[in-house]
Motif scaffolding. Structure first.
Motif, PDB file in Angstrom:
ATOM      1  N   PRO A 289      21.337  16.270 -12.379  1.00  0.00           N
ATOM      2  CA  PRO A 289      21.995  16.760 -11.167  1.00  0.00           C
ATOM      3  C   PRO A 289      21.130  17.758 -10.408  1.00  0.00           C
ATOM      4  CG  PRO A 289      22.927  17.799 -13.105  1.00  0.00           C
ATOM      5  CD  PRO A 289      21.966  16.770 -13.598  1.00  0.00           C
ATOM      6  N   THR A 290      21.333  17.821  -9.090  1.00  0.00           N
ATOM      7  CA  THR A 290      20.639  18.822  -8.282  1.00  0.00           C
ATOM      8  C   THR A 290      21.177  20.211  -8.627  1.00  0.00           C
ATOM      9  OG1 THR A 290      20.615  17.149  -6.553  1.00  0.00           O
ATOM     10  CG2 THR A 290      19.925  19.360  -5.919  1.00  0.00           C
ATOM     11  N   SER A 291      22.503  20.290  -8.794  1.00  0.00           N
ATOM     12  CA  SER A 291      23.096  21.544  -9.259  1.00  0.00           C
ATOM     13  C   SER A 291      24.438  21.242  -9.906  1.00  0.00           C
ATOM     14  CB  SER A 291      23.277  22.514  -8.086  1.00  0.00           C
ATOM     15  OG  SER A 291      24.263  22.008  -7.212  1.00  0.00           O
ATOM     16  N   GLY A 292      25.001  22.243 -10.556  1.00  0.00           N
ATOM     17  CA  GLY A 292      26.285  22.059 -11.211  1.00  0.00           C
ATOM     18  C   GLY A 292      26.133  22.042 -12.711  1.00  0.00           C
ATOM     19  N   SER A 293      27.260  22.159 -13.422  1.00  0.00           N
ATOM     20  CA  SER A 293      27.182  22.176 -14.873  1.00  0.00           C
ATOM     21  C   SER A 293      27.985  21.029 -15.469  1.00  0.00           C
ATOM     22  CB  SER A 293      27.707  23.514 -15.409  1.00  0.00           C
ATOM     23  OG  SER A 293      29.116  23.513 -15.366  1.00  0.00           O
ATOM     24  N   ILE A 294      27.502  20.520 -16.585  1.00  0.00           N
ATOM     25  CA  ILE A 294      28.209  19.473 -17.310  1.00  0.00           C
ATOM     26  C   ILE A 294      28.301  19.914 -18.766  1.00  0.00           C
ATOM     27  CG2 ILE A 294      28.181  17.048 -18.013  1.00  0.00           C
ATOM     28  CD1 ILE A 294      26.299  16.541 -15.622  1.00  0.00           C
ATOM     29  N   GLU A 295      29.487  19.807 -19.342  1.00  0.00           N
ATOM     30  CA  GLU A 295      29.635  20.125 -20.761  1.00  0.00           C
ATOM     31  C   GLU A 295      30.161  18.923 -21.506  1.00  0.00           C
ATOM     32  OE1 GLU A 295      32.141  23.494 -21.242  1.00  0.00           O
ATOM     33  OE2 GLU A 295      30.721  24.876 -20.282  1.00  0.00           O
ATOM     34  N   LEU A 296      29.468  18.577 -22.593  1.00  0.00           N
ATOM     35  CA  LEU A 296      29.956  17.512 -23.472  1.00  0.00           C
ATOM     36  C   LEU A 296      30.468  18.188 -24.728  1.00  0.00           C
ATOM     37  CD1 LEU A 296      27.384  14.564 -23.411  1.00  0.00           C
ATOM     38  CD2 LEU A 296      29.817  14.446 -22.900  1.00  0.00           C
ATOM     39  N   ALA A 297      31.725  17.980 -25.040  1.00  0.00           N
ATOM     40  CA  ALA A 297      32.341  18.623 -26.200  1.00  0.00           C
ATOM     41  C   ALA A 297      32.038  20.114 -26.244  1.00  0.00           C
ATOM     42  CB  ALA A 297      31.872  17.944 -27.498  1.00  0.00           C
ATOM     43  N   GLY A 298      32.114  20.760 -25.097  1.00  0.00           N
ATOM     44  CA  GLY A 298      31.959  22.201 -25.043  1.00  0.00           C
ATOM     45  C   GLY A 298      30.528  22.699 -24.961  1.00  0.00           C
ATOM     46  N   GLU A 299      29.554  21.768 -25.004  1.00  0.00           N
ATOM     47  CA  GLU A 299      28.163  22.180 -25.009  1.00  0.00           C
ATOM     48  C   GLU A 299      27.516  21.857 -23.661  1.00  0.00           C
ATOM     49  OE1 GLU A 299      24.331  21.352 -27.836  1.00  0.00           O
ATOM     50  OE2 GLU A 299      26.222  20.385 -28.317  1.00  0.00           O
ATOM     51  N   PRO A 300      26.859  22.832 -23.023  1.00  0.00           N
ATOM     52  CA  PRO A 300      26.244  22.535 -21.718  1.00  0.00           C
ATOM     53  C   PRO A 300      25.088  21.549 -21.873  1.00  0.00           C
ATOM     54  CG  PRO A 300      25.692  24.759 -22.438  1.00  0.00           C
ATOM     55  CD  PRO A 300      26.687  24.228 -23.413  1.00  0.00           C
ATOM     56  N   VAL A 301      25.090  20.486 -21.075  1.00  0.00           N
ATOM     57  CA  VAL A 301      24.084  19.435 -21.238  1.00  0.00           C
ATOM     58  C   VAL A 301      23.357  19.092 -19.941  1.00  0.00           C
ATOM     59  CG1 VAL A 301      25.091  18.293 -23.242  1.00  0.00           C
ATOM     60  CG2 VAL A 301      25.906  17.708 -20.958  1.00  0.00           C
ATOM     61  N   ALA A 302      23.772  19.681 -18.824  1.00  0.00           N
ATOM     62  CA  ALA A 302      23.136  19.329 -17.558  1.00  0.00           C
ATOM     63  C   ALA A 302      21.642  19.591 -17.650  1.00  0.00           C
ATOM     64  CB  ALA A 302      23.745  20.145 -16.420  1.00  0.00           C
ATOM     65  N   GLY A 303      20.847  18.629 -17.202  1.00  0.00           N
ATOM     66  CA  GLY A 303      19.399  18.788 -17.235  1.00  0.00           C
ATOM     67  C   GLY A 303      18.764  18.234 -18.494  1.00  0.00           C
ATOM     68  N   MET A 304      19.583  17.844 -19.459  1.00  0.00           N
ATOM     69  CA  MET A 304      19.018  17.276 -20.684  1.00  0.00           C
ATOM     70  C   MET A 304      18.644  15.816 -20.485  1.00  0.00           C
ATOM     71  SD  MET A 304      21.108  18.727 -23.898  1.00  0.00           S
ATOM     72  CE  MET A 304      21.114  20.452 -24.341  1.00  0.00           C
TER      73      MET A 304
END
Lengths: 259, 317, 293
Positions: free
Chosen positions: A57-72
């Motif tokens: 993503p250009t910006s913003g946050s994503i959490e999978l099962a409570g863990e931040p993953v954006a940018g991975m």
């Protein structure tokens, strides 16, 4: 209280000046069957690519099962329980059906790269149960008889099913299906709907998130629906609420809800 | 047909083992040794191109690094062959690793260009780092390969040694190709994006394949140096990399034995047609272009034997 | 003053690289293909032109030589396209790459067999003597090369951006499917692309011939490498980038040769190419493009 499988906050994706996804937020609960709809070009596939890790993503946050993953990387998303299919089916064409499904077991068989290179791990030894589980999965998807054929030789409908089987092999908590019934005839589509529902019922913790053009399919399958237009979330509710919504009707103006 | 397939491999092995006993002409024995060495190097490239779809257009560099390492360690430092041999493998693997970590982010053609450039730079280093490599004069007087006190000082001994190593390598590769790691290589070849969404750390596997391949090429280089007794930069020029690619593609890149067949064909045939020595490289080019036209998958089109699940007793259909 | 002379020498050499790189990058832009035999088309054309012009006719005006070289290269380039690339439109991208390598081997060794392994020396008369002003000496040949490169690049630019066929080529490069729906025949455009791209290399052949007056079979490979490096430096598929990359490479090489060591001239070109690939894979002028699925 139910667990949140995926939480997205203000996720954006801009390509040059084009805002493909423009601030999307959601919380997906465990064990739900969720639909994503919207007119053509609304940014549905881009959103899937973002949430499944294929695109950053250009910006913003994503959490999978409570863990931040954006940018991975996508494989890190996969390790945290995401799996997906593609709109334009992406099978390993020159490999067999069985090998395609075994690919889904990558994480269970990939114990040590070094051991593998040294010839110390094989499908016959050590991870032998992987072969058995792959066989069981193929049977569940009605592909067992064709297990030694190359994927490229499968019929269109079988290819779609194989892609889902492959995704399921990675034992996801969250399964993204990008237009699973696209290009199928009514009968095949019906069978696929049954298959998805069965999968979802058998795996009580599995969350299914699907894009589908066929409104009948979405309305029949989904417990809740997200409606996307021009990269923004314009509505979120049950199928009944979506059906009754003026906003949604407005977005589809010119097109139609039954399309 | 099935019987033929079943007995083809043992038959070939027996024929190869008898070869230096039946063919006593030193010239032909030499071709036999060279075929084995190039089969090893071509197989290393086959692993990259055929399994992972990483087209290295500079593989002669790793072949050369192995050759120089082994040659310099045994001549200048007076080490025994086995030490030079082992260090050659490790060092070329290490260079492959260090090169691949940043470069493998590149895809397709870009990667090929980077490897081509690397091959050229490597050759320039061999030519210009005179203090280490003797520059254009090369390294003369490289001792015979030896297993402790046993010197491999005849063509026959060297043939058996290189053949044994080739056989060992192929055995290892055949196991690798059918293992979970091999399957993962093939996933990356078929569709790296889809593979990544299934949890494959694509870069890690590519680096592994590249390191392994560079190490094996270095092994071939060491054998080459000790067999020829003399090496210079001229053997490791970019065209050599292209010839290695030709061997892999002509023989069949997806198949385990394809690169071997390609290496033997492209090493032996031009030598045997001695009258056509001047046309050797032209023949390479024509063979390469026409094989692609007629059989794009190469002469041996098979792939590593499928993993199979036999129908279970009473399994429902 | 020496510095200024070296700048001009570098730019003249760079002009030649730019022409070869322009053809290479044009072909890449349309077919997304690395034409591995592009340098060999350059080299083979050189031999043919030398055979025709120097040994058969002798004393032809330089611009006629230039035109002959462009025509020969154009035909040769189209022939290579038909044999080595045409059959693989649908194949995996490594197949035409390898096929191009095969074609490169064929051309190089055909030249070796026909004209021998040694260097052939000759001279083209460009009709201008040395020029000196303000204490600097410039050979007439370098001026001709600079002027010719500029004129050819301008004509090429006009063709690509201002004419119907040029637009068709760009449309095909951008989106072959849409282009063919608009009535453009992609196969024709591809052939045309190879014709024009190779003609640019042919022009370079004549200019390099005038500069060095020497040709040998391996010249094509090394010129091809310069073209790859220049195109990658500027950003593959980027026309301005190819010209800038070519000029930059020419100047760098001249300065390397005079201030560091001639032996490192080629290594520097390759080193820069690796560096650019690693740091800015889309070239100095290229925009960062994200992978789309």
């Amino acid at each position: 209280m139910t667990k949140i499988v995926l939480a997205a906050r203000e996720v954006r994706k801009h390509y040059g000046g084009v805002r493909a996804v423009d601030g999307f937020s959601c919380e997906l609960q465990e064990g739900r069957l969720i639909g994503l709809i919207g007119p053509n070009g609304a940014g549905k596939s881009t959103l899937f690519n973002l949430l499944s890790g294929a695109v950053k993503p250009t910006s913003g946050s994503i959490e999978l099962a409570g863990e931040p993953v954006a940018g991975m990387r996508p494989d890190q998303f996969s390790r945290r329980g995401a799996a997906r299919t593609f709109q334009n089916i992406r099978l390993f064409k020159r490999l067999t059906i069985l090998e395609n499904v075994l690919a889904g077991f990558h994480q269970s068989s990939d114990l040590s790269l070094l051991r593998g290179v040294l010839g110390l791990s094989s499908y016959q030894r050590g991870s032998a149960d992987v072969l058995e589980r792959a066989g069981a999965l193929l049977e569940a998807f009605g592909l067992y008889a064709k297990r030694n054929e190359l994927a490229v030789h499968l019929s269109y409908g079988d290819q779609r099913r194989l892609e889902i089987a492959r995704a399921m092999a990675s034992q996801p908590r969250l399964l993204f299906l990008d237009e699973p019934a696209a290009g199928m005839n009514a009968y095949e589509g019906q069978q696929l709907v049954e298959l998805i529902r069965r999968l979802w019922e058998e795996n009580t913790q599995l969350t299914v998130f699907l894009i589908e053009h066929d409104m009948d399919v979405v309305m029949k399958l989904s417990q809740e629906i997200f409606v996307l237009d021009s990269g923004r979330l314009i509505f979120h509710g049950t199928p009944e609420e979506v059906r009754g919504s003026d906003v949604v009707r407005e977005a589809y103006l010119g097109g139609d809800l039954d399309a | 047909m099935n019987a033929l397939r079943k007995y083809a491999l043992p038959l070939l092995v027996v024929l190869a083992l008898l070869f230096p006993l039946v063919v006593t002409n030193a010239y032909y024995q030499r071709i036999g040794v060279m075929s084995c060495i190039f089969a090893i190097v071509a197989s290393s490239l086959g692993l990259l191109v055929g399994q992972v779809k990483l087209v290295s257009a500079g593989h002669a560099a790793f072949f050369g690094i192995g050759a120089y390492t082994s040659a310099l360690l045994t001549t200048k430092a007076g080490m025994p062959f086995l030490v030079g041999f082992a260090v050659a493998i490790v060092l070329s693997g290490l260079v492959g690793f260090l090169f691949s970590v940043p470069v493998l982010r590149l895809k397709g053609h870009y990667l090929s260009m980077a490897t081509l450039a690397f091959g050229i730079v490597a050759q320039m280093v061999m030519l210009n780092w005179e203090g280490l490599t003797n520059g254009p004069n090369g390294v003369p007087g490289i001792p015979f390969a030896s297993l402790f006190a046993f010197e491999l000082n005849t063509d026959v001994r060297m043939f058996y040694f290189t053949f044994a190593l080739l056989a060992l390598l192929l055995w290892g590769l055949s196991r690798l190709y059918r293992s979970p790691v091999g399957l993962t290589f093939q996933l990356i070849r078929e569709d790296a994006v889809a593979a990544a969404t299934l949890g494959v750390n694509v870069t890690r596997y590519k680096v592994t394949a590249f390191t392994l391949s560079a190490g094996i090429a270095g092994l071939g280089g060491s054998l080459f140096a000790h067999y020829m007794a003399y090496i210079n930069y001229d053997t490791f020029y970019p065209l050599e990399s292209f010839m290695l690619l030709a061997m892999v593609v002509v023989g069949g890149m997806y198949s385990l034995f394809g690169p071997v067949l390609g290496a033997v064909l492209l090493t032996a045939v031009p030598e045997l047609l001695r009258g056509l020595a001047d046309y050797r490289m032209l023949i390479y080019g024509v063979v390469l272009v026409s094989v692609l036209l007629l059989r794009p998958q190469g002469i041996l089109s098979g792939r590593p034997k499928h993993l199979e699940l036999r129908p279970k007793e009473g399994a429902k259909r | 003053m020496l510095i200024l002379e070296q700048w001009i020498n570098g730019l003249a050499l760079g002009g030649v690289y730019a022409l070869i790189a322009l053809g290479f990058t044009l072909i890449f832009g349309v077919l997304k293909l690395f034409h591995m035999a592009h340098g060999d088309v350059f080299m083979f054309t050189g031999y043919i032109v030398v055979s025709i012009v120097v040994f058969a006719f002798g004393g032809l005006p330089f611009f006629v030589v230039l035109l002959i070289a462009m025509a020969v290269a154009s035909l040769l380039g189209m022939a290579v396209e038909r044999v080595a690339f045409r059959p693989y439109r649908q194949s995996d991208e490594i197949i035409p790459l390898i096929s191009g390598i095969g074609m490169s081997l064929i051309l190089q060794n055909l030249a070796l067999l026909i004209w021998g392994p040694g260097q052939i020396n000759y001279s083209f008369n460009v009709g201008i003597g040395n020029v000196s002003f303000g204490g600097i000496q410039i050979t007439g040949i370098r001026l001709v090369i600079l002027a010719a490169s500029i004129v050819i690049v301008l004509i090429f630019n006009y063709w690509l951006y201002r004419t119907r066929t040029g637009r068709a080529v760009r449309a095909t490069a951008a989106d072959p499917q849409t282009a063919s729906m608009m009535g453009i025949r992609p196969e024709l455009i591809i052939l045309l692309t190879f014709g024009v791209g190779s003609a640019l290399a042919g022009a370079a052949t004549a200019l390099v011939g005038a500069l060095y007056g020497a040709i040998y079979p391996a010249l094509g490979f090394s010129m091809g490498l310069k073209a790859f490096a220049a195109s990658i430096l500027g950003g593959l598929g980027n026309m301005t980038g190819a010209v800038v990359g070519g000029l930059l490479l020419g100047v760098l090489e001249v300065f390397t040769a005079s201030y560091i060591n001639v032996a490192y001239q080629d290594a520097i070109a390759m080193g820069i190419m690796i560096l650019v690939l690693l740091i800015r894979p889309n070239g100095l002028l290229g925009k960062a493009v994200e992978d789309k699925l």
